[in-house]
Design an enzyme around this catalytic site. Sequence first.
Site, mmCIF file in Angstrom:
data_model
loop_
_atom_site.group_PDB
_atom_site.id
_atom_site.type_symbol
_atom_site.label_atom_id
_atom_site.label_comp_id
_atom_site.label_asym_id
_atom_site.label_seq_id
_atom_site.Cartn_x
_atom_site.Cartn_y
_atom_site.Cartn_z
ATOM 1 N N ASP A 15 60.765 85.165 -25.385
ATOM 2 C CA ASP A 15 61.440 84.539 -24.073
ATOM 3 C C ASP A 15 61.395 83.001 -24.200
ATOM 4 O OD1 ASP A 15 62.096 83.630 -21.266
ATOM 5 O OD2 ASP A 15 60.398 84.477 -20.504
ATOM 6 N N THR A 39 68.402 86.969 -17.975
ATOM 7 C CA THR A 39 67.310 87.725 -16.776
ATOM 8 C C THR A 39 67.995 87.308 -15.502
ATOM 9 O OG1 THR A 39 65.854 85.985 -17.188
ATOM 10 C CG2 THR A 39 65.401 87.933 -18.368
ATOM 11 N N ALA A 51 60.977 83.840 -2.037
ATOM 12 C CA ALA A 51 59.700 83.381 -2.386
ATOM 13 C C ALA A 51 59.689 82.864 -3.889
ATOM 14 C CB ALA A 51 58.487 84.263 -2.436
ATOM 15 N N ASP A 63 57.200 86.607 -17.695
ATOM 16 C CA ASP A 63 56.186 87.082 -18.674
ATOM 17 C C ASP A 63 56.022 88.548 -18.412
ATOM 18 O OD1 ASP A 63 55.706 84.482 -19.164
ATOM 19 O OD2 ASP A 63 54.272 84.333 -17.778
#
Length: 312
Positions: free
Chosen positions: A113, A186, A228, A235
């Site tokens: 990542d 993502t 939020a 992760d």
Amino acid sequence: MEEECRVLSIQSHVVRGYVGNRAATFPLQVLGFEIDAVNSVQFSNHTGYAHWKGQVLNSNELHELYEGLKLNDVNKYDYVLTGYTRDKSFLAMVVDIVRELKQQNSRLVYVCDPVMGDKWNSEGCMYVPEDLLPVYKEKVVPVADIITPNQFEAELLSGRKIHSQEEALVVMDVLHSMGPDTVVITSSDLPSPRGSDYLIALGSQRIRHPDGSVVTERICMEMRKVDAVFVGTGDLFAAMLLAWTHKHPNNLKVACEKTVSAMHHVLQRTIKCAKAQAGGGRKPSPAQLELRMVQSKKDIENPEIVVQATVL
């Protein structure tokens, strides 16, 4: 007896909460993986709280830990997983370790990542030192097999902007050409046909056939936004993508559906609990917004598919 699958995960650790190794270890163990964690930092909690304390592992200390594994001849891995890093020399040491492990096991898969920054109000911003970008481009991405950048990180790595799905596909092809066979963007700010309450994620996988031919499978997913700020979601995403691509090789559609659906269940449970704790319409605190990981064990193990991927 099922053959064990072992992951070396080099990420941050927090005493309280779920980010880095704390967000990756439990899901991977639940899904049947052995996970060896090297903690790149040890903090009291993530840095989104008002206060945090702790220690940072440097590249020499990382090398020392790896040497210990090597001396005992237990540096044998099927996967390496890495996330947020702030230090250039630490990142270079990670690459050296991955290269050495790949020499031992040519089938090792490196899931990276490439955490560098994000977009806020459509403006991109790096939250790691800028000298990490060339290290990611020249050293890390070329040895990676699966990468999970967000849109901004994909743009940084490819040197191209994304304004449309077509441009996103071109960027993923550029990233493939740098090394990784699997690229998942993502999150993006591309408009969703379902409206502004949805985020678009895109994936691309190069599948190599025994006869040498290569086909590319591309998918698109639309995920409902949650109002939020969560920490540790990237992760968790990378860890679950590792697990589900292992269980469904050459089927990025199913791997992503299971990953994103499990994420959805974890986040929905988290926001519901956080709002109940905050009470009276008040905004939940960082402590209340910690991912409800243990409570989501069943969803992680066997996620009900609530997000369908479209094959492009």
